[in-house]
Design a protein around this motif. Structure first.
Motif, PDB file in Angstrom:
ATOM      1  N   PRO A  43       0.854  -1.197   0.000  1.00 26.55           N
ATOM      2  CA  PRO A  43       0.000   0.000   0.000  1.00 26.55           C
ATOM      3  C   PRO A  43       0.889   1.246   0.000  1.00 26.55           C
ATOM      4  O   PRO A  43       1.872   1.312   0.745  1.00 26.55           O
ATOM      5  N   ILE A  53      -3.796   2.392  -3.143  1.00 27.37           N
ATOM      6  CA  ILE A  53      -4.487   2.323  -1.851  1.00 27.37           C
ATOM      7  C   ILE A  53      -5.118   0.947  -1.735  1.00 27.37           C
ATOM      8  O   ILE A  53      -5.736   0.457  -2.692  1.00 27.37           O
ATOM      9  N   GLY A  54      -4.967   0.341  -0.561  1.00 26.59           N
ATOM     10  CA  GLY A  54      -5.625  -0.960  -0.400  1.00 26.59           C
ATOM     11  C   GLY A  54      -5.018  -1.798   0.699  1.00 26.59           C
ATOM     12  O   GLY A  54      -4.218  -1.329   1.505  1.00 26.59           O
ATOM     13  N   ILE A  55      -5.449  -3.043   0.703  1.00 26.23           N
ATOM     14  CA  ILE A  55      -5.039  -4.021   1.706  1.00 26.23           C
ATOM     15  C   ILE A  55      -3.874  -4.831   1.129  1.00 26.23           C
ATOM     16  O   ILE A  55      -3.983  -5.329   0.004  1.00 26.23           O
ATOM     17  N   THR A  74      -8.862   3.659  -5.772  1.00 27.39           N
ATOM     18  CA  THR A  74      -9.828   3.881  -4.692  1.00 27.39           C
ATOM     19  C   THR A  74     -10.058   5.367  -4.433  1.00 27.39           C
ATOM     20  O   THR A  74      -9.100   6.145  -4.353  1.00 27.39           O
ATOM     21  N   LYS A  75     -11.320   5.733  -4.275  1.00 27.91           N
ATOM     22  CA  LYS A  75     -11.696   7.099  -3.888  1.00 27.91           C
ATOM     23  C   LYS A  75     -12.651   6.992  -2.695  1.00 27.91           C
ATOM     24  O   LYS A  75     -13.479   6.071  -2.653  1.00 27.91           O
ATOM     25  N   PRO A  76     -12.579   7.932  -1.735  1.00 21.26           N
ATOM     26  CA  PRO A  76     -13.367   7.789  -0.506  1.00 21.26           C
ATOM     27  C   PRO A  76     -14.867   7.603  -0.730  1.00 21.26           C
ATOM     28  O   PRO A  76     -15.495   6.796  -0.055  1.00 21.26           O
ATOM     29  N   CYS A  77     -15.444   8.342  -1.663  1.00 19.37           N
ATOM     30  CA  CYS A  77     -16.901   8.281  -1.847  1.00 19.37           C
ATOM     31  C   CYS A  77     -17.326   7.283  -2.910  1.00 19.37           C
ATOM     32  O   CYS A  77     -18.515   7.005  -3.059  1.00 19.37           O
ATOM     33  N   GLY A  79     -15.631   4.162  -3.597  1.00 20.33           N
ATOM     34  CA  GLY A  79     -15.110   2.813  -3.436  1.00 20.33           C
ATOM     35  C   GLY A  79     -13.922   2.548  -4.350  1.00 20.33           C
ATOM     36  O   GLY A  79     -13.223   3.468  -4.766  1.00 20.33           O
ATOM     37  N   THR A  80     -13.744   1.263  -4.676  1.00 19.87           N
ATOM     38  CA  THR A  80     -12.590   0.874  -5.484  1.00 19.87           C
ATOM     39  C   THR A  80     -13.050   0.455  -6.878  1.00 19.87           C
ATOM     40  O   THR A  80     -14.089  -0.178  -7.030  1.00 19.87           O
TER      41      THR A  80
ATOM     42  N   CYS B   9     -15.537   9.456   3.324  1.00 21.71           N
ATOM     43  CA  CYS B   9     -16.665  10.062   2.616  1.00 21.71           C
ATOM     44  C   CYS B   9     -17.570  10.752   3.644  1.00 21.71           C
ATOM     45  O   CYS B   9     -17.857  10.192   4.690  1.00 21.71           O
ATOM     46  N   PRO B  10     -18.029  11.970   3.349  1.00 23.86           N
ATOM     47  CA  PRO B  10     -18.780  12.722   4.373  1.00 23.86           C
ATOM     48  C   PRO B  10     -20.259  12.370   4.469  1.00 23.86           C
ATOM     49  O   PRO B  10     -21.014  13.110   5.089  1.00 23.86           O
ATOM     50  N   ASN B  38     -11.165  14.723   1.552  1.00 20.11           N
ATOM     51  CA  ASN B  38     -11.468  15.068   0.155  1.00 20.11           C
ATOM     52  C   ASN B  38     -12.237  16.402   0.152  1.00 20.11           C
ATOM     53  O   ASN B  38     -12.643  16.895   1.215  1.00 20.11           O
ATOM     54  N   LEU B  61      -6.762  15.339   0.655  1.00 16.55           N
ATOM     55  CA  LEU B  61      -6.424  13.925   0.862  1.00 16.55           C
ATOM     56  C   LEU B  61      -5.386  13.416  -0.147  1.00 16.55           C
ATOM     57  O   LEU B  61      -4.404  12.766   0.227  1.00 16.55           O
ATOM     58  N   LYS B  82     -16.664   3.019   5.569  1.00 19.58           N
ATOM     59  CA  LYS B  82     -16.846   2.444   4.235  1.00 19.58           C
ATOM     60  C   LYS B  82     -15.633   1.570   3.944  1.00 19.58           C
ATOM     61  O   LYS B  82     -14.564   1.771   4.519  1.00 19.58           O
ATOM     62  N   ASP B  83     -15.787   0.668   2.986  1.00 23.40           N
ATOM     63  CA  ASP B  83     -14.679  -0.187   2.558  1.00 23.40           C
ATOM     64  C   ASP B  83     -13.497   0.677   2.102  1.00 23.40           C
ATOM     65  O   ASP B  83     -12.350   0.408   2.444  1.00 23.40           O
ATOM     66  N   ALA B  84     -13.792   1.744   1.342  1.00 21.98           N
ATOM     67  CA  ALA B  84     -12.714   2.608   0.844  1.00 21.98           C
ATOM     68  C   ALA B  84     -11.965   3.272   2.003  1.00 21.98           C
ATOM     69  O   ALA B  84     -10.738   3.415   1.959  1.00 21.98           O
ATOM     70  N   ALA B  86     -11.533   2.042   4.977  1.00 24.57           N
ATOM     71  CA  ALA B  86     -10.657   1.029   5.583  1.00 24.57           C
ATOM     72  C   ALA B  86      -9.382   0.883   4.753  1.00 24.57           C
ATOM     73  O   ALA B  86      -8.272   0.792   5.305  1.00 24.57           O
ATOM     74  N   SER B  87      -9.524   0.883   3.427  1.00 25.21           N
ATOM     75  CA  SER B  87      -8.347   0.784   2.546  1.00 25.21           C
ATOM     76  C   SER B  87      -7.421   1.988   2.731  1.00 25.21           C
ATOM     77  O   SER B  87      -6.197   1.841   2.797  1.00 25.21           O
ATOM     78  N   PHE B  88      -8.012   3.182   2.800  1.00 26.94           N
ATOM     79  CA  PHE B  88      -7.203   4.389   3.022  1.00 26.94           C
ATOM     80  C   PHE B  88      -6.479   4.312   4.372  1.00 26.94           C
ATOM     81  O   PHE B  88      -5.294   4.623   4.469  1.00 26.94           O
ATOM     82  N   VAL B  90      -5.610   1.674   6.200  1.00 27.05           N
ATOM     83  CA  VAL B  90      -4.515   0.689   6.179  1.00 27.05           C
ATOM     84  C   VAL B  90      -3.309   1.258   5.416  1.00 27.05           C
ATOM     85  O   VAL B  90      -2.161   1.138   5.856  1.00 27.05           O
ATOM     86  N   THR B  91      -3.580   1.933   4.301  1.00 26.35           N
ATOM     87  CA  THR B  91      -2.493   2.500   3.490  1.00 26.35           C
ATOM     88  C   THR B  91      -1.737   3.581   4.261  1.00 26.35           C
ATOM     89  O   THR B  91      -0.497   3.575   4.300  1.00 26.35           O
ATOM     90  N   MET B 118     -10.744  -6.104   8.816  1.00 30.44           N
ATOM     91  CA  MET B 118      -9.783  -5.690   7.784  1.00 30.44           C
ATOM     92  C   MET B 118      -8.623  -4.921   8.420  1.00 30.44           C
ATOM     93  O   MET B 118      -7.459  -5.131   8.090  1.00 30.44           O
ATOM     94  N   GLU B 121      -6.455  -7.089  10.904  1.00 27.79           N
ATOM     95  CA  GLU B 121      -5.640  -8.097  10.231  1.00 27.79           C
ATOM     96  C   GLU B 121      -4.366  -7.506   9.633  1.00 27.79           C
ATOM     97  O   GLU B 121      -3.339  -8.166   9.573  1.00 27.79           O
ATOM     98  N   TYR B 122      -4.446  -6.250   9.179  1.00 33.07           N
ATOM     99  CA  TYR B 122      -3.316  -5.703   8.420  1.00 33.07           C
ATOM    100  C   TYR B 122      -2.589  -4.552   9.107  1.00 33.07           C
ATOM    101  O   TYR B 122      -1.662  -3.983   8.535  1.00 33.07           O
TER     102      TYR B 122
END
Lengths: 101, 150
Positions: A43, A53-55, A74-77, A79-80, B9-10, B38, B61, B82-84, B86-88, B90-91, B118, B121-122
């Motif tokens: 990442p 960005i990611g796991i 990936t973008k915050p609003c 998703g991926t 995301c707001p 953002n 961001l 959100k999933d995104a 969580a990805s941000f 972790v990164t 998620m 784990e990381y």
């Protein structure tokens, strides 16, 4: 001037979005399924001017024969997404150097 | 000491008031606080504190991520709903390699568990997880506890 993915996506139409507004894990699975070769990166590693960005490990797919890559974006609003776009051989070599196994 | 608050995301109502609340708490604890968000999340925070009574630094961001280096901040506090996000989180955690707190909240308890897993784990971040969306109080209570334990 270096390549910038953001600008590229705005100014070109030779790329394909294979998935959008998805979760990271689903996108990683699509890349692993679609690409003949996978390079796993950390990442935050930079590919085509964008820090991914990611796991971990983040898969970057390479189709060397057709000179295409598959990356998660990936973008915050939003998703991926999985984006397939053309790439030159030099950039493919640069991506391979990022491989973490 | 420097802290980075990472906004997602707001669309969740609790994020903006809690970002200002967390900034206030962290400043009182001696941190210089930067919020990375953002443009949409940024506007909500700036409008909520027009005279910068609470806010110190706000950064875009994408620019923040491009310039991010290990050791740049001593604490990462991320809003994850959100999933995104969580990805941000972790990164940012993997790049900064600093003490980190993930505030995981969602109205769906299964998503709370999924995002928490998620992150656990990381990363070695402290995960503060709660079922919440409109009401900031359950998140605030858990955030207070996590900050006390720093």
């Amino acid at each position: 001037m270096s390549f910038c993915l953001e600008t590229y996506l705005q100014q070109n139409d030779d790329y394909e979005i294979l998935a959008a507004q998805a979760g990271f894990k689903d996108c990683a699975m699509i890349i692993r399924y679609k690409a003949p070769e996978i390079v796993n990166v950390k990442p935050g590693d930079s590919v085509l001017g964008v820090r991914l960005i990611g796991i971990p490990p983040i898969p970057v797919g390479i189709d060397e024969e057709n000179e295409h890559i598959f990356i998660p974006y990936t973008k915050p609003c939003h998703g991926t997404a999985v984006i397939e776009l053309p790439i030159d051989q030099e950039e493919i070599d640069n991506i391979r150097k990022l491989h973490i196994g | 000491m420097k802290a980075l608050i990472l906004l997602g995301c707001p669309e969740t109502p609790s994020q903006t008031p809690l970002s200002i609340y967390a900034t206030n708490k962290l400043v009182k604890m001696g941190y210089e606080v930067t919020i990375a968000a953002n443009p949409a999340a940024s506007k909500l925070v700036k409008v909520s504190d027009p005279d910068n009574h609470y806010l110190q630094n706000m950064v875009d961001l994408d620019h923040c991520l491009n310039d991010l280096d290990e050791g740049q901040f001593d604490l990462l506090l991320g809003f994850v709903h959100k999933d995104a996000a969580a990805s941000f989180f972790v990164t940012f955690n993997q790049i900064l390699q600093c003490e980190s707190i993930a505030l995981v909240f969602e109205r769906d308890i299964e998503l709370v568990e999924e995002f928490s897993q998620m992150i656990s784990e990381y990363t070695d971040a402290k995960v503060v997880a709660v079922k919440a969306f409109h009401n900031p109080t359950p998140i605030k209570v858990k955030l207070d506890k996590a900050l006390k334990e720093l």
